[in-house]
Enzyme design. Structure first.
Site, PDB file in Angstrom:
ATOM      1  N   ALA A 115       5.899  11.346 -48.791  1.00 26.61           N
ATOM      2  CA  ALA A 115       5.578  12.371 -47.888  1.00 26.61           C
ATOM      3  C   ALA A 115       5.525  12.016 -46.593  1.00 26.61           C
ATOM      4  O   ALA A 115       5.853  12.663 -45.658  1.00 26.61           O
ATOM      5  CB  ALA A 115       4.310  13.223 -48.422  1.00 26.61           C
TER       6      ALA A 115
ATOM      7  N   THR B 259       8.840  10.025 -42.945  1.00 21.82           N
ATOM      8  CA  THR B 259       9.612  10.856 -41.894  1.00 21.82           C
ATOM      9  C   THR B 259       8.425  10.395 -40.822  1.00 21.82           C
ATOM     10  O   THR B 259       8.926  11.164 -39.703  1.00 21.82           O
ATOM     11  CB  THR B 259      10.095  11.980 -42.122  1.00 21.82           C
ATOM     12  OG1 THR B 259       8.897  12.876 -42.308  1.00 21.82           O
ATOM     13  CG2 THR B 259      11.153  12.071 -43.139  1.00 21.82           C
TER      14      THR B 259
ATOM     15  N   TYR C 280       9.055   6.184 -40.315  1.00 17.43           N
ATOM     16  CA  TYR C 280      10.301   6.465 -39.552  1.00 17.43           C
ATOM     17  C   TYR C 280      10.629   5.973 -38.268  1.00 17.43           C
ATOM     18  O   TYR C 280      11.602   5.483 -37.673  1.00 17.43           O
ATOM     19  CB  TYR C 280      10.669   8.128 -39.722  1.00 17.43           C
ATOM     20  CG  TYR C 280      12.316   8.124 -39.479  1.00 17.43           C
ATOM     21  CD1 TYR C 280      13.289   7.323 -40.068  1.00 17.43           C
ATOM     22  CD2 TYR C 280      12.578   9.554 -38.862  1.00 17.43           C
ATOM     23  CE1 TYR C 280      14.413   7.851 -39.829  1.00 17.43           C
ATOM     24  CE2 TYR C 280      14.002   9.908 -38.940  1.00 17.43           C
ATOM     25  CZ  TYR C 280      14.917   8.966 -39.282  1.00 17.43           C
ATOM     26  OH  TYR C 280      16.193   9.145 -39.042  1.00 17.43           O
ATOM     27  N   SER C 281       9.527   6.182 -37.478  1.00 21.16           N
ATOM     28  CA  SER C 281       9.528   5.791 -36.010  1.00 21.16           C
ATOM     29  C   SER C 281       9.503   4.293 -35.860  1.00 21.16           C
ATOM     30  O   SER C 281      10.052   3.902 -34.848  1.00 21.16           O
ATOM     31  CB  SER C 281       8.158   6.271 -35.333  1.00 21.16           C
ATOM     32  OG  SER C 281       8.325   7.622 -35.210  1.00 21.16           O
TER      33      SER C 281
ATOM     34  N   ASP D   4       1.559  19.496 -38.310  1.00 19.28           N
ATOM     35  CA  ASP D   4       1.389  18.430 -39.289  1.00 19.28           C
ATOM     36  C   ASP D   4       0.158  17.769 -39.361  1.00 19.28           C
ATOM     37  O   ASP D   4      -0.463  17.658 -40.572  1.00 19.28           O
ATOM     38  CB  ASP D   4       2.475  17.389 -39.307  1.00 19.28           C
ATOM     39  CG  ASP D   4       4.016  17.718 -39.619  1.00 19.28           C
ATOM     40  OD1 ASP D   4       3.944  19.015 -40.270  1.00 19.28           O
ATOM     41  OD2 ASP D   4       4.901  17.142 -39.303  1.00 19.28           O
ATOM     42  N   GLY D   5      -0.440  17.606 -38.338  1.00 27.68           N
ATOM     43  CA  GLY D   5      -1.799  16.757 -38.236  1.00 27.68           C
ATOM     44  C   GLY D   5      -2.950  17.679 -38.955  1.00 27.68           C
ATOM     45  O   GLY D   5      -3.684  17.108 -39.616  1.00 27.68           O
TER      46      GLY D   5
END
Length: 255
Positions: free
Chosen positions: A153, A156, A160-161, A45-46
């Site tokens: 986008a 999450t 989310y964390s 993702d990064g």
């Protein structure tokens, strides 16, 4: 006969991603990003965020294949039938956030964030923030470790964390989420309309310094940060049918 899409492969520095890059370019060729029909990002993702930032001026969608860890923004890695998968892929469009951060010395730094803009304490003491939305003060003082504004986008990810809400990709809302709020007790944030302009003012920046981050691009010693959606920029992401962001958002909430 349908012409196979011209593909530009980009890969992270991870050995597994570089190995995939070598195999895929040998099999499907390599196009320059500026002349490609689609960009295929190989990594996690990064790296997907890095790719979207670096190619935002190119009018080509991005299809990610997971050669990283979580891979929420990526598709499953498979070397077979790639042109067919790209042709059948479904598109999701997201707009980034534009951060305008003013530092203690008066300098102004602007950055774009596809996931979120975060305010983080940079010292041992809890931060003190004043929060305004569209020019109106909504919270005179938030004592916390930090706060963030997230796109759908990015909802999450860090949001989310921090116990923020998961937002459907098609929703025209942003999440404003606190991190370890001390006062008001257990304040979990707010949902804001997508066009909202959020401003954080740092109270007592000398004693309680803060930094701002736009997708990990850091600005230290900030005194105020403004955040707003930049609707002039559209990031186009491609996903295999049935495995798009909407489906993944639902899965995250039921697993």
């Amino acid at each position: 006969m349908t012409t196979a899409p011209r593909i530009a492969f980009l890969a992270s520095e991870a050995p597994v991603a570089q190995e995939a890059l070598a195999r895929l370019t040998t099999r499907y060729g390599q196009e320059a990003p500026t002349s490609a029909d689609v960009i295929v990002a190989l990594g996690g993702d990064g790296f997907m965020l890095q790719t979207l930032h670096s190619t935002m001026q190119i009018d080509a969608p991005t299809y990610g294949m997971n050669r990283g860890t979580v891979g929420f923004l990526m598709n499953e890695y498979c070397e077979d039938d790639l042109p067919d998968r790209l042709t059948a892929a479904e598109e999701a469009v997201t707009n980034p956030l534009r951060m305008r951060a003013t530092r203690v010395d008066g300098t102004v730094v602007e950055e774009l964030a596809i996931n979120e803009v975060s305010m983080l304490r940079a010292g041992p003491q809890a931060a003190r923030l004043r929060i305004s939305v569209d020019g109106k003060v909504r919270m005179e003082e938030l004592v916390c470790d930090g706060a963030l504004v997230s796109t759908p986008a990015g909802s999450t990810a860090y949001n989310y964390s921090a116990h923020g809400p998961i937002l459907p990709i098609g929703s025209d809302v942003l999440a404003l989420t606190a991190m370890s709020a001390f006062r008001p007790r257990r304040w979990r944030g707010a949902l804001l309309p997508k066009p909202a302009r959020v401003r954080f003012d740092v109270l007592d920046p000398g004693k309680r310094p803060m930094m701002a981050e736009a997708d990990s691009r850091s600005v230290r010693d900030v005194v105020s940060v403004e955040v707003a959606t930049d609707a002039s920029i559209c990031h186009r992401l491609l996903f295999d049918p049935g495995h798009g962001l909407e489906e993944r958002l639902l899965q995250e909430q039921f697993t």
